[in-house]
Design a protein around this motif. Structure first.
Motif, PDB file in Angstrom:
ATOM      1  N   HIS A 173      -4.672   4.580   4.053  1.00 46.34           N
ATOM      2  CA  HIS A 173      -5.453   3.668   4.774  1.00 46.34           C
ATOM      3  C   HIS A 173      -4.669   2.613   6.015  1.00 46.34           C
ATOM      4  O   HIS A 173      -5.313   1.732   6.302  1.00 46.34           O
ATOM      5  N   LYS A 220      -9.226  -8.078   5.002  1.00 46.51           N
ATOM      6  CA  LYS A 220      -8.510  -9.051   5.155  1.00 46.51           C
ATOM      7  C   LYS A 220      -8.278  -9.742   3.749  1.00 46.51           C
ATOM      8  O   LYS A 220      -7.033  -9.889   3.519  1.00 46.51           O
ATOM      9  N   ASN A 225     -11.363   0.797   6.264  1.00 46.26           N
ATOM     10  CA  ASN A 225     -10.102   1.423   6.426  1.00 46.26           C
ATOM     11  C   ASN A 225      -9.420   1.276   4.917  1.00 46.26           C
ATOM     12  O   ASN A 225      -8.503   2.119   4.869  1.00 46.26           O
ATOM     13  N   ASN A 226      -9.607   0.188   4.359  1.00 46.90           N
ATOM     14  CA  ASN A 226      -8.527  -0.030   3.266  1.00 46.90           C
ATOM     15  C   ASN A 226      -9.192  -0.329   1.857  1.00 46.90           C
ATOM     16  O   ASN A 226      -8.743  -1.068   1.096  1.00 46.90           O
ATOM     17  N   HIS A 282      -1.213  -6.682   6.209  1.00 50.50           N
ATOM     18  CA  HIS A 282      -1.304  -7.872   5.432  1.00 50.50           C
ATOM     19  C   HIS A 282      -0.638  -7.881   4.278  1.00 50.50           C
ATOM     20  O   HIS A 282      -0.804  -8.484   3.171  1.00 50.50           O
ATOM     21  N   ARG A 321     -11.952  -3.286   8.211  1.00 52.32           N
ATOM     22  CA  ARG A 321     -10.669  -3.485   7.702  1.00 52.32           C
ATOM     23  C   ARG A 321     -10.550  -4.872   6.757  1.00 52.32           C
ATOM     24  O   ARG A 321     -10.731  -6.065   7.235  1.00 52.32           O
TER      25      ARG A 321
END
Lengths: 505, 460
Positions: free
Chosen positions: B423, A286, A448-449, B339, A284
């Motif tokens: 996501h 950050k 994931n993102n 986040h 993921r």
């Protein structure tokens, strides 16, 4: 008293000189760039006023004593410390995604979006080096629908990308259509594609050699079994204008632009096991580390979502997260199959060449050409074979390639081109999807993102408005809404099931 | 009193000398013990008198609930900060805990003060650790502006208070609350006295915050780290309310005319900030504006000066403290995973974190003042006392209640319901620590349903 009069007269003269001189102050920002080829129809009082104020401030700051030093010397190019969405890649796909994300947010300034572009001069950017064509003559329904939606977008571009008080967007969209020529081997494919295209709403017509000769007398129909001619929504446009239109509109809606290079990602990792018992590391992101150009300065941008629209270099960006670095037969070992491929574009001048209604002609040998402007100039090129792919280290043009590979077929197809002169040439990168030469849109199974919108292999520009909308729907609505591009996801790459087009340029 | 204050003081050397591995559990346990011990104050709830233990510090029915709240909040702050502080160097972690502890010490001394001057000094002293928390540990560049707004709004409001208190001392010869409550009402008639009234009240109105001077609050709450947001929302705002309640006993009869514009402004603020909440895209900002909205009601209740008004204000202060702090903790769990504080990017979380959705649900219901929670009790008492004063207020307070329900449900629906974005499925599961944190917020709130007399103040 007279000194006062003299001073006011001098000031009046200076004001006149500022307003008279339309060379303009040297610090013009991109938002003032005119997007139409002709001059503005009317002078905008407020824009001129603003230019005068800027000029006067510049004059005053030059004249007055003092230095420009401030204690808080912050590089204005630095991206913010945190953003919601970071789009890596400032080409037309990246800016299209940024525009559509802002377009779809329900409330103003709901999301902070940063577009990071490495090349501030856009000299090596694939978008601006493109030939700028748009066609619906594909075999995959998704590709047809994407191009059709993008063409509709571009026909009404000022409804979408018009900004108050600025010049309207003029894409110089030449609706001259594409003309594909097929020999006997592939004529049946062309017919099947024609049926698919018609069923999805593309306005294409098939021409026999006789009809072809009738319509375009300058074509040599030897070896041509069938021709497919696009009647509507096909042609070419100015890619630089489209990119700038997206950029201007997105920035007017609050998207932040940053010139820098993404060098690293900070991520967290989670271990999980798949149904096959394989251990995978889910990452993921950050924060994204953005390096400033020509400097050691960098800024980590904390973000929730990263969009990989880095075009030809998306593979490198994905590698920073370990995609492709792993044991060969695992999910982590499958790299993002996008790599840069150099393609040459040659500008030729032929005074006796085909006329104004010349379509974008693509021969079955792979050679293509289109008209450029009104002065008898044409743009030509060809896709090299797999074996003779040029080196992608630089953007140098190989003129021998034109002599060996392009000109013979060109002169064969259009006899007028036997006498031509190459006036200039350039090279640009395709974001070439080595797997099946079609776009990759969606989330990666391991990260994931990070959303991907890359690998369009030469069709990115023409599909960019619709792709931008699709990615924005994926991010904000969770699913595709207008066009279902599920087949463009990573599943086909993981399962090694290519989704090939049947006519590729 | 000292049995709470001295252990809190000793928490400072504990934070510096505990071994690194045991730093957070030790301070957590220590502060939990202090919080449990502070519950003993609730026992001596004689209706009007002070349970004095000191010549400087005392507690009475008004300050006890607030004291217990602030003592209760320290372990919760330590629990909430554990995750995001884990990545920092050791000395900074210790410094962080010391800042929280020093804030706690100042708050105990402020709420327990018998001299109004000591209350004032402690009121100002709480600004410093909070400012350090916001500007050093906040997340974005905007935290500097937030710190400046926070500091200067409060300072500008409280400097006249210093002058006013000195004047009071000179004219009455004492500033002790124990004595002032029995003194003769002052002859307040001229314009100078009206300015003196304003000087006394302005600092607290800014702190509450009143609607016109509330700009510091959204900035400070949003930019502060989680512990900063918690203490700001839960306790520091209530310092203003507490101060107002103490000072109003001396400010008759001027208050009858002078409070009029402030009551109107407060009630108008309830509606305006509520409407702003409906348009917010940032989660923490939404919760911050909802704090302004609730505190507007509290200001109205205090300035009305009836027993029910005071009681309602106190109940709403305690209940809002727990609820708002819980909401900030929930928003922080969201932020640590995704986040982003943007609501549109972190939706549909009920699918992945169902138990957290339960906490969201209870906190949102508490925020919109669902019966039988004490939030409703406070709001109803304030609304009734305002109605008694003027029938027109029901238009504002009724609309305010409606809008509050609107944005609380909006916040819940957007964050929990709906389609999960692509996501988000692989999000970190909830830690037990986070469940404990929210439970420790909500449990007192639910228990107060059963014995609200504890937080009724003098009207018990």
């Amino acid at each position: 008293m007279s000194a006062w009069r003299r001073a006011t007269a001098r000031m009046a003269r200076e004001l006149v000189s500022i307003s008279g001189g339309h060379a303009g102050p040297s610090r013009r920002r991109a938002s003032f760039q005119r997007l139409s080829t002709s001059a503005a129809l009317h002078k905008d009082f407020f824009r001129d006023l603003e230019e005068q104020v800027v000029a006067m401030r510049q004059k005053a700051s030059d004249a007055l004593p003092g230095s420009k030093w401030t204690p808080l010397e912050i590089n204005p190019n630095l991206p913010p410390e945190r953003a919601d969405i970071v789009i890596v890649g400032g080409g037309v796909v990246g800016w299209s995604i940024a525009y559509w994300l802002k377009q779809k947010e329900m409330m103003r300034e709901a999301m902070k979006i940063v577009v990071v572009e490495r090349d501030s001069t856009y000299s090596r950017n694939s978008t601006v080096l493109s030939a700028g064509g748009i066609r619906q003559q594909f075999s995959l329904p998704e590709n047809i629908c994407l191009s059709l939606a993008s063409a509709n977008f571009m026909r009404n571009i000022n409804d979408h990308l018009g900004v108050e008080n600025e010049d309207p967007v003029d894409l110089q969209f030449n609706h001259s259509g594409y003309l594909f020529l097929a020999n006997e081997n592939v004529a049946h494919l062309m017919e099947e594609n024609y049926r698919t295209q018609r069923s999805y709403g593309a306005n294409v017509s098939l021409l026999s050699p006789a009809q072809l000769k009738d319509k375009f007398p300058w074509v040599n129909t030897e070896g041509v079994a069938l021709a497919s001619y696009g009647l509507e929504n096909e042609g070419w446009f100015d890619p630089w204008t489209l990119l700038n239109a997206f950029k201007r509109k997105a920035m007017s809606m609050g998207v932040i632009q940053c010139y820098g290079e993404v060098t690293d990602f900070k991520h967290t990792m989670n271990v999980t096991t798949t149904v096959d018992g394989e251990q995978v590391y889910l990452k993921r992101i950050k924060s994204v580390k953005v390096h400033m150009p020509n400097s050691l300065e960098y800024q980590p941008v904390e973000c929730a979502i990263v969009v990989n629209a880095a075009g030809a270099f998306s593979g490198k960006v994905a590698q920073m997260l370990g995609v492709g670095i792993g044991p060969k037969d695992t999910i982590a070992g499958i790299p993002l199959p996008v790599e840069p491929r150099k393609r040459y574009v040659y500008v030729v001048h032929c005074p006796d060449g085909p006329g104004l209604d010349t379509p974008f002609l693509i021969d079955h040998s792979g050679v293509y050409f289109r008209r450029e402007g009104l002065g008898g100039n044409y743009i030509a090129g060809a896709s090299p074979e797999e074996a003779e792919e040029p080196d992608t280290g630089n953007l140098e043009v190989d003129h021998q390639f034109f002599e060996d590979r392009v000109w013979p077929h060109l002169a064969n197809r259009v006899p007028a081109f036997e006498k031509l002169k190459v006036t200039s040439a350039w090279a640009g990168f395709y974001d070439y999807n080595t797997f099946d030469q079609n776009g990759i849109i969606g989330l990666h199974p391991l990260i994931n993102n990070m959303y991907f919108a890359t690998g369009f292999s030469g069709h990115g520009l023409q599909q960019s408005p619709a792709v931008g909308r699709a990615v924005a729907e994926l991010i904000l609505d969770g699913n595709f809404k207008t066009l279902d591009l599920g087949n463009f996801g990573f599943r086909r790459i993981m399962e090694q099931e290519p989704m090939l087009e049947r006519n590729i340029v | 009193m000292l049995k709470i204050l001295v252990p809190t003081l000793m928490l400072l050397p504990t934070a510096w000398m505990a071994p690194k591995k045991w730093l957070w559990p030790t301070t957590l346990l220590h502060s939990l013990l202090i919080a449990t011990a502070s519950l003993s104050w609730l026992k001596n709830m004689s209706e009007t008198g002070w349970t004095t233990t000191n010549s400087y510090l005392a507690t009475d029915a008004l300050s006890t609930p607030l004291l217990v709240l602030s003592c209760w909040l320290l372990p919760l702050m330590i629990l909430a900060s554990q995750n995001h502080m884990a990545l920092e160097p050791e000395n900074r972690q210790r410094l962080y805990i010391c800042l929280l502890t020093s804030l706690q010490i100042f708050l105990i001394m402020a709420f327990g003060a018998t001299e109004v001057m000591m209350f004032y000094v402690m009121f100002e002293a709480t600004l410093i650790p909070t400012l350090i928390l916001i500007t050093r540990w906040g997340n974005q560049t905007e935290r500097l502006r937030a710190g400046v707004y926070f500091l200067f709004y409060t300072l500008a409001g409280s400097l006249p208070l210093l002058v006013a208190l000195s004047l009071l001392y000179v004219s009455t010869g004492t500033l002790s609350l124990l004595i002032l409550q029995y003194s003769e009402p002052l002859q307040l008639s001229g314009l100078a006295d009206e300015f003196w009234w304003l000087g006394c009240m302005l600092a607290f109105l800014v702190k509450m915050p009143l609607y016109g001077v509330h700009l510091w609050l959204p900035k400070a709450h949003v930019e502060a780290p989680i512990a900063g947001s918690m203490i700001l929302a839960a306790v520091l705002l209530k310092l203003g309310g507490y101060g107002m309640m103490r000072m109003l006993t001396m400010l008759d009869p001027l208050t009858k005319e002078m409070s009029y514009p402030f009551i109107v402004l407060a009630l108008w603020g309830v509606i305006m900030t509520g409407s702003i909440c409906l348009r917010q895209t940032d989660l923490k900002s939404l919760i911050a504006y909802s704090s302004v909205s609730h505190m507007g009601l509290v200001v109205g209740g205090i300035l009305i000066q009836t027993p029910w008004g005071f009681t309602g204000a106190l109940i709403l202060m305690i209940a809002h403290g727990l609820t708002s702090s819980a909401l900030f903790c929930l928003a922080n769990t969201n932020y640590e995973r995704t986040h982003t504080r943007t609501m549109v990017l972190a939706r549909g979380l009920q699918t992945v974190l169902p138990l957290m959705a339960t906490w969201w649900f209870i906190s949102s219901l508490a925020n919109l003042a669902l019966p039988p929670l004490p939030n409703l009790m406070g709001e109803l008492m304030i609304i009734t006392s305002l109605l008694n004063w003027s029938w027109w207020t029901i238009a504002l307070t009724g609309a305010g209640t409606l809008i509050t329900a609107g944005y609380s449900l909006y916040m819940f629906l957007v964050t929990q319901r709906g389609k999960l974005p692509a996501h988000l499925p692989a999000i970190e599961p909830t830690h037990s620590r986070e469940h404990l944190l929210i439970t420790l917020h909500l449990l007192p709130l639910l228990l107060l349903i059963l014995k609200p007399e504890l937080i009724w103040g003098w009207a018990a």
